[in-house]
Enzyme design. Structure first.
Site, PDB file in Angstrom:
ATOM      1  N   ASP A   1       0.451  -0.898   0.322  1.00 17.03           N
ATOM      2  CA  ASP A   1      -0.412  -0.045  -0.063  1.00 17.03           C
ATOM      3  C   ASP A   1       1.415   1.583   0.021  1.00 17.03           C
ATOM      4  O   ASP A   1       0.670   2.623  -0.560  1.00 17.03           O
ATOM      5  CB  ASP A   1      -0.724   0.014   0.908  1.00 17.03           C
TER       6      ASP A   1
ATOM      7  N   GLU B   1      -2.913  -5.425  -3.176  1.00 12.75           N
ATOM      8  CA  GLU B   1      -0.929  -4.912  -2.733  1.00 12.75           C
ATOM      9  C   GLU B   1      -0.285  -5.596  -2.374  1.00 12.75           C
ATOM     10  O   GLU B   1       0.823  -4.899  -1.972  1.00 12.75           O
ATOM     11  CB  GLU B   1      -1.731  -3.956  -1.305  1.00 12.75           C
TER      12      GLU B   1
END
Length: 249
Positions: free
Chosen positions: A52, A124
């Site tokens: 992320d 992610e």
């Protein structure tokens, strides 16, 4: 997941891991780790956390240089449209990431491989795994090839409800509404399915982990339907004008 499946995923994303354990962790959902009584750090949640952060800096840099005249507010909205759950889930779908995940039996039964919250997190985690294995340059290349594409369409997806409302208002008397047609799953992991209606007619459907995300997806598909109709209408118009001109002659 066997080695052949992992190799297939590597070929699909165009990156071969030096340490395949990173890839194995990236595709391991917490439900699988819990079911197999694995180490509490064996699932992909830490990789998701790292991915992320890498994703955000790469997207921020890309937008900074790609849109040199845009304000901070505009860049922030564009970034949000790219890194949101629904968009990442769409990107994950492009590489069929869900089919490579290790899921617990419960998640498998309830359609976890197609659940946006799971596949977006896995996307992610995959970025985090590539970063750990091959460094920032390789992670950036992956993001460039599989996420930083079709930016305008991604922004359309993010702003779909607002855009659709503006379209409907411009058409006059049509009323836009959303109808919940299905709600399933435990309280901590709900899944909603929603229909978008214009003038009482269903034009789009969507699903998501929240009603808002499901409505956003339904609005997006509705806009695509309306655009398709508009394109078909514009293609027919010259032919109709030709017929009218022929009649006048």
């Amino acid at each position: 997941m066997n080695k052949e499946n992992l190799n297939e995923l590597e070929r699909k994303i165009g990156y071969q891991f030096q340490n395949v354990e990173y890839l194995e962790t990236a595709v391991c959902h917490s439900s699988y780790a819990n079911e197999k009584h694995m180490n509490r750090l064996a699932d992909n949640e830490r990789f998701e956390f790292l991915g992320d952060a890498v994703l955000e800096i790469v997207v921020s840099e890309f937008l900074f240089y790609e849109y040199p005249q845009e304000s901070e507010g505009v860049l922030t909205r564009k970034r949000a449209s790219i890194v949101c759950e629904q968009t990442l889930a769409l990107c994950a779908k492009e590489i069929d990431l869900g089919s490579y995940l290790r899921l617990g039996k419960g998640e498998e039964r309830t359609g976890g491989r197609k659940r946006n919250s799971i596949t977006s997190d896995a996307m992610e985690a995959l970025i985090g795994a590539i970063y750990l294995d091959g460094g920032f340059a390789n992670a950036k290349e992956f993001i460039k090839n599989y996420i930083l594409i079709d930016i305008e369409n991604k922004q359309l997806f993010y702003d779909s409800k607002t855009i659709l409302q503006e379209i409907v208002q411009s058409q006059g008397n049509c009323e836009l509404s959303y109808r919940l047609i299905k709600e399933e799953g435990p309280d901590h992991d709900k899944r909603f399915e929603v229909e978008a209606l214009i003038g009482g007619r269903v034009l789009g459907k969507g699903s998501g982990s929240t009603k808002k995300s499901a409505e956003q997806e339904a609005a997006y598909h509705t806009i695509l339907v309306l655009r398709d109709k508009e394109n078909k209408s514009s293609k027919k118009q010259p032919q109709n004008m030709q017929r009218q001109n022929a009649k006048r002659i």
